[in-house]
Scaffold this motif. Structure first.
Motif, PDB file in Angstrom:
ATOM      1  N   SER A 134       4.551   9.056   0.999  1.00 34.85           N
ATOM      2  CA  SER A 134       5.058   8.057   0.066  1.00 34.85           C
ATOM      3  C   SER A 134       4.506   6.690   0.444  1.00 34.85           C
ATOM      4  O   SER A 134       3.583   6.574   1.254  1.00 34.85           O
ATOM      5  CB  SER A 134       6.585   8.046   0.096  1.00 34.85           C
ATOM      6  OG  SER A 134       7.023   7.504   1.327  1.00 34.85           O
ATOM      7  N   GLY A 135       5.108   5.636  -0.136  1.00 32.90           N
ATOM      8  CA  GLY A 135       4.663   4.281   0.178  1.00 32.90           C
ATOM      9  C   GLY A 135       5.061   3.854   1.582  1.00 32.90           C
ATOM     10  O   GLY A 135       4.464   2.952   2.161  1.00 32.90           O
ATOM     11  N   GLY A 136       6.078   4.500   2.148  1.00 37.51           N
ATOM     12  CA  GLY A 136       6.562   4.095   3.467  1.00 37.51           C
ATOM     13  C   GLY A 136       6.406   5.167   4.533  1.00 37.51           C
ATOM     14  O   GLY A 136       6.609   4.893   5.707  1.00 37.51           O
ATOM     15  N   GLY A 161       0.466   6.109   1.156  1.00 34.48           N
ATOM     16  CA  GLY A 161       0.691   5.410  -0.120  1.00 34.48           C
ATOM     17  C   GLY A 161       0.353   3.926   0.000  1.00 34.48           C
ATOM     18  O   GLY A 161      -0.211   3.314  -0.907  1.00 34.48           O
ATOM     19  N   GLU A 162       0.701   3.373   1.158  1.00 29.74           N
ATOM     20  CA  GLU A 162       0.394   1.972   1.444  1.00 29.74           C
ATOM     21  C   GLU A 162      -1.130   1.760   1.461  1.00 29.74           C
ATOM     22  O   GLU A 162      -1.632   0.759   0.942  1.00 29.74           O
ATOM     23  CB  GLU A 162       0.967   1.673   2.831  1.00 29.74           C
ATOM     24  CG  GLU A 162       1.191   0.253   3.196  1.00 29.74           C
ATOM     25  CD  GLU A 162       1.776   0.175   4.622  1.00 29.74           C
ATOM     26  OE1 GLU A 162       2.237   1.205   5.182  1.00 29.74           O
ATOM     27  OE2 GLU A 162       1.756  -0.936   5.169  1.00 29.74           O
ATOM     28  N   PHE A 164      -3.340   3.579  -0.166  1.00 28.99           N
ATOM     29  CA  PHE A 164      -3.770   3.632  -1.574  1.00 28.99           C
ATOM     30  C   PHE A 164      -3.520   2.269  -2.226  1.00 28.99           C
ATOM     31  O   PHE A 164      -4.375   1.733  -2.921  1.00 28.99           O
ATOM     32  CB  PHE A 164      -2.981   4.714  -2.335  1.00 28.99           C
ATOM     33  CG  PHE A 164      -3.679   6.043  -2.419  1.00 28.99           C
ATOM     34  CD1 PHE A 164      -3.505   6.988  -1.427  1.00 28.99           C
ATOM     35  CD2 PHE A 164      -4.508   6.361  -3.490  1.00 28.99           C
ATOM     36  CE1 PHE A 164      -4.139   8.234  -1.494  1.00 28.99           C
ATOM     37  CE2 PHE A 164      -5.148   7.595  -3.568  1.00 28.99           C
ATOM     38  CZ  PHE A 164      -4.963   8.536  -2.577  1.00 28.99           C
ATOM     39  N   PRO A 179      -1.511   5.057  -8.419  1.00 30.36           N
ATOM     40  CA  PRO A 179      -1.880   5.756  -9.650  1.00 30.36           C
ATOM     41  C   PRO A 179      -3.113   5.125 -10.323  1.00 30.36           C
ATOM     42  O   PRO A 179      -3.951   5.845 -10.854  1.00 30.36           O
ATOM     43  CB  PRO A 179      -0.646   5.594 -10.551  1.00 30.36           C
ATOM     44  CG  PRO A 179       0.469   5.211  -9.635  1.00 30.36           C
ATOM     45  CD  PRO A 179      -0.127   4.557  -8.447  1.00 30.36           C
ATOM     46  N   VAL A 270       2.905  10.062  -3.283  1.00 31.93           N
ATOM     47  CA  VAL A 270       1.482  10.435  -3.250  1.00 31.93           C
ATOM     48  C   VAL A 270       1.300  11.920  -3.617  1.00 31.93           C
ATOM     49  O   VAL A 270       0.201  12.346  -3.973  1.00 31.93           O
ATOM     50  CB  VAL A 270       0.853  10.097  -1.870  1.00 31.93           C
ATOM     51  CG1 VAL A 270      -0.627  10.387  -1.840  1.00 31.93           C
ATOM     52  CG2 VAL A 270       1.082   8.621  -1.533  1.00 31.93           C
ATOM     53  N   CYS A 296       8.066  13.483  -8.097  1.00 29.77           N
ATOM     54  CA  CYS A 296       7.352  13.145  -6.853  1.00 29.77           C
ATOM     55  C   CYS A 296       7.748  11.726  -6.448  1.00 29.77           C
ATOM     56  O   CYS A 296       8.087  11.465  -5.296  1.00 29.77           O
ATOM     57  CB  CYS A 296       5.840  13.184  -7.080  1.00 29.77           C
ATOM     58  SG  CYS A 296       5.186  14.847  -7.039  1.00 29.77           S
ATOM     59  N   THR A 297       7.679  10.812  -7.390  1.00 30.53           N
ATOM     60  CA  THR A 297       8.071   9.430  -7.094  1.00 30.53           C
ATOM     61  C   THR A 297       9.608   9.334  -7.104  1.00 30.53           C
ATOM     62  O   THR A 297      10.300  10.291  -7.444  1.00 30.53           O
ATOM     63  CB  THR A 297       7.441   8.458  -8.117  1.00 30.53           C
ATOM     64  OG1 THR A 297       7.575   9.027  -9.406  1.00 30.53           O
ATOM     65  CG2 THR A 297       5.957   8.241  -7.838  1.00 30.53           C
ATOM     66  N   ASP A 298      10.124   8.148  -6.728  1.00 29.33           N
ATOM     67  CA  ASP A 298      11.569   8.008  -6.560  1.00 29.33           C
ATOM     68  C   ASP A 298      12.347   8.365  -7.831  1.00 29.33           C
ATOM     69  O   ASP A 298      11.957   7.977  -8.937  1.00 29.33           O
ATOM     70  CB  ASP A 298      11.895   6.566  -6.141  1.00 29.33           C
ATOM     71  CG  ASP A 298      11.384   6.285  -4.733  1.00 29.33           C
ATOM     72  OD1 ASP A 298      10.992   7.243  -4.043  1.00 29.33           O
ATOM     73  OD2 ASP A 298      11.397   5.112  -4.339  1.00 29.33           O
TER      74      ASP A 298
HETATM   75  O1  KG4 Z   1       8.014   8.068  -3.076  1.00 32.29           O
HETATM   76  P1  KG4 Z   1       7.640   6.788  -3.742  1.00 32.29           P
HETATM   77  O2  KG4 Z   1       7.892   6.666  -5.214  1.00 32.29           O
HETATM   78  O3  KG4 Z   1       8.350   5.577  -3.068  1.00 32.29           O
HETATM   79  C1  KG4 Z   1       8.544   5.482  -1.718  1.00 32.29           C
HETATM   80  O4  KG4 Z   1       9.570   6.056  -1.236  1.00 32.29           O
HETATM   81  O5  KG4 Z   1       7.669   4.873  -1.071  1.00 32.29           O
HETATM   82  O6  KG4 Z   1       6.069   6.564  -3.427  1.00 32.29           O
HETATM   83  C2  KG4 Z   1       5.377   5.462  -3.918  1.00 32.29           C
HETATM   84  C3  KG4 Z   1       3.934   5.551  -3.421  1.00 32.29           C
HETATM   85  C4  KG4 Z   1       3.143   4.278  -3.728  1.00 32.29           C
HETATM   86  O7  KG4 Z   1       2.419   3.892  -2.589  1.00 32.29           O
HETATM   87  C5  KG4 Z   1       2.222   4.726  -4.870  1.00 32.29           C
HETATM   88  O8  KG4 Z   1       1.021   3.996  -4.937  1.00 32.29           O
HETATM   89  C6  KG4 Z   1       1.975   6.165  -4.487  1.00 32.29           C
HETATM   90  O9  KG4 Z   1       3.237   6.633  -4.049  1.00 32.29           O
HETATM   91  N1  KG4 Z   1       1.495   6.979  -5.625  1.00 32.29           N
HETATM   92  C7  KG4 Z   1       0.270   7.546  -5.674  1.00 32.29           C
HETATM   93  C8  KG4 Z   1       0.182   8.211  -6.926  1.00 32.29           C
HETATM   94  N2  KG4 Z   1       1.366   8.008  -7.601  1.00 32.29           N
HETATM   95  C9  KG4 Z   1       2.161   7.265  -6.776  1.00 32.29           C
HETATM   96  N3  KG4 Z   1      -0.739   7.557  -4.783  1.00 32.29           N
HETATM   97  C10 KG4 Z   1      -1.850   8.229  -5.121  1.00 32.29           C
HETATM   98  N4  KG4 Z   1      -2.027   8.867  -6.294  1.00 32.29           N
HETATM   99  C11 KG4 Z   1      -1.039   8.899  -7.219  1.00 32.29           C
HETATM  100  N5  KG4 Z   1      -1.217   9.552  -8.381  1.00 32.29           N
END
Ligand code: KG4
Ligand code: ZN
Length: 340
Positions: A134-136, A161-162, A164, A179, A270, A296-298
């Motif tokens: 994820s982002g963290g 994620g960071e 990216f 994304p 991610v 997948c995302t929050d």
């Molecule tokens: O799980 P999440 O929604 O929030 C956290 O708990 O961090 O993850 C967000 C992260 C961000 O860094 C975002 O850029 C990444 O997930 N992300 C992606 C994609 N969709 C979201 N990274 C790469 N490819 C994607 N399609």
């Protein structure tokens, strides 16, 4: 039994209703992306205020869609995350719990991500290897049961994620960059730049992404100097994505092999990356499980599900728990302890 789930750890406000008989019956999400985009990242104070504005209408909406006047329990994300944002979700959950006289369950956000594939029709049976990205966080976890999580590896610096998001920023893409970078990569040549696959030959299962980010930055600066950047942005995006995904998949396959696990779960933001999903499935002999893209995302569906699985830990409403830092490894199975 109906569990109402509440998610407010970062920049997505979510509510969902999970039924012990029917599964997920309603879910709703409000993204704050537009609010934060102008600042190029999440502004914690703005996040908290918007959660406060959005949460109750979302709760009303999902209960009406689920056709229930009130839930039997309320699960909320108690951490990790932004402390103010967490307190809004916890405060709303606790207030509603007092008003409705129903108990509350404090859920670990990353356990929510880890269990999200169980919202699908073919849920992964235990044991499995989980790649949480994820982002963290960037974590490899050996999962032998609910609350039985052995951390095999984590990132030594940036979360993937960071990386990216930061690389996307470097290429002039908006927030959130992941994304957008993945979309741009579709038009690029992923072999145009020879970028490092950090740590893949090192022992153990840890990750590191800051070297990869720096390698892209140096190449971008070179391209800028010769006036080539605009023409090369898609190639940068594709080469970075390829290197990041190769690293994730190689480390994960090594862990699965060494731990004799024939099931892999990929979850977290991610996990929405198409290249990661297809590459993992292509290179792994066993079964790979993902949540659907939107989970997948929050989201609050995963929090409602985790709450249902941890219903034994429900406590009378009253206190608000907000834990910005919280190790997943401290969790225990629901029957071991009444509190996480
Ligand atoms: O799980 P999440 O929604 O929030 C956290 O708990 O961090 O993850 C967000 C992260 C961000 O860094 C975002 O850029 C990444 O997930 N992300 C992606 C994609 N969709 C979201 N990274 C790469 N490819 C994607 N399609
Ligand atoms: Zn998350």
């Amino acid at each position: 039994m109906i569990v109402l789930g509440i998610e407010s750890s970062c920049d997505e406000t979510g509510a969902a209703a999970y039924c012990s008989k029917r599964g997920l019956v309603a879910h709703a999400l409000h993204s704050q992306v537009d609010l934060h985009a102008v600042y190029g990242g999440v502004v914690p104070e703005i996040a908290s205020r918007d959660h406060l504005r959005r949460l109750l209408p979302l709760v009303k909406q999902v209960l009406s869609e689920a056709n229930v006047p009130r839930p039997d329990a309320i699960a909320y994300t108690a951490g990790p995350g932004l402390v103010g944002a967490l307190m809004v979700g916890g405060g709303v959950a606790s207030g509603l719990g007092l008003a409705w006289n129903c108990p509350v369950i404090a859920v670990h956000h990353m356990e929510g991500h880890l269990l999200a594939p169980m919202l699908e029709d073919a849920p992964p049976p235990f044991p499995f290897l989980a790649l949480l990205v994820s982002g963290g966080h960037t974590m490899l976890i050996e999962v032998t049961g609910l609350g039985q999580y052995a951390l095999l590896g984590t990132t030594l610096d940036d979360a993937v994620g960071e990386a990216f998001d930061k690389t996307a920023k470097l290429l002039g893409l908006g927030y959130p960059g992941g994304p957008a970078l993945a979309r741009l990569a579709e038009a690029g040549d992923d072999e145009r730049y020879a970028l490092p696959r950090p740590m893949v030959t090192r022992p153990g299962y840890d990750f590191s992404f800051s070297g990869l980010k720096t390698a892209v930055m140096l190449e971008v600066q070179k391209a800028e100097r010769v006036g080539d950047l605009a023409a090369r942005r898609a190639d940068f995006a594709a080469s970075f994505q390829r290197a990041a995904v190769d690293t994730l998949v190689t480390r994960t396959l090594k862990a699965a092999r060494n731990k004799c696990l024939d099931r892999i779960v990929v979850a977290g933001g991610v996990g929405a990356n198409r290249l990661l999903r297809t590459d993992m499935a292509r290179r792994f002999d066993g079964d790979v499980y993902y949540p659907r893209m939107e989970f997948c995302t929050d989201n609050a569906a995963m929090i409602a599900l985790a709450g249902m699985l941890r219903a034994k830990q429900a406590r009378p409403a009253g206190e608000v728990r907000a834990q910005p830092r919280w190790s997943l490894e401290t969790l225990v199975p629901p029957h071991v302890c009444q509190r996480t």
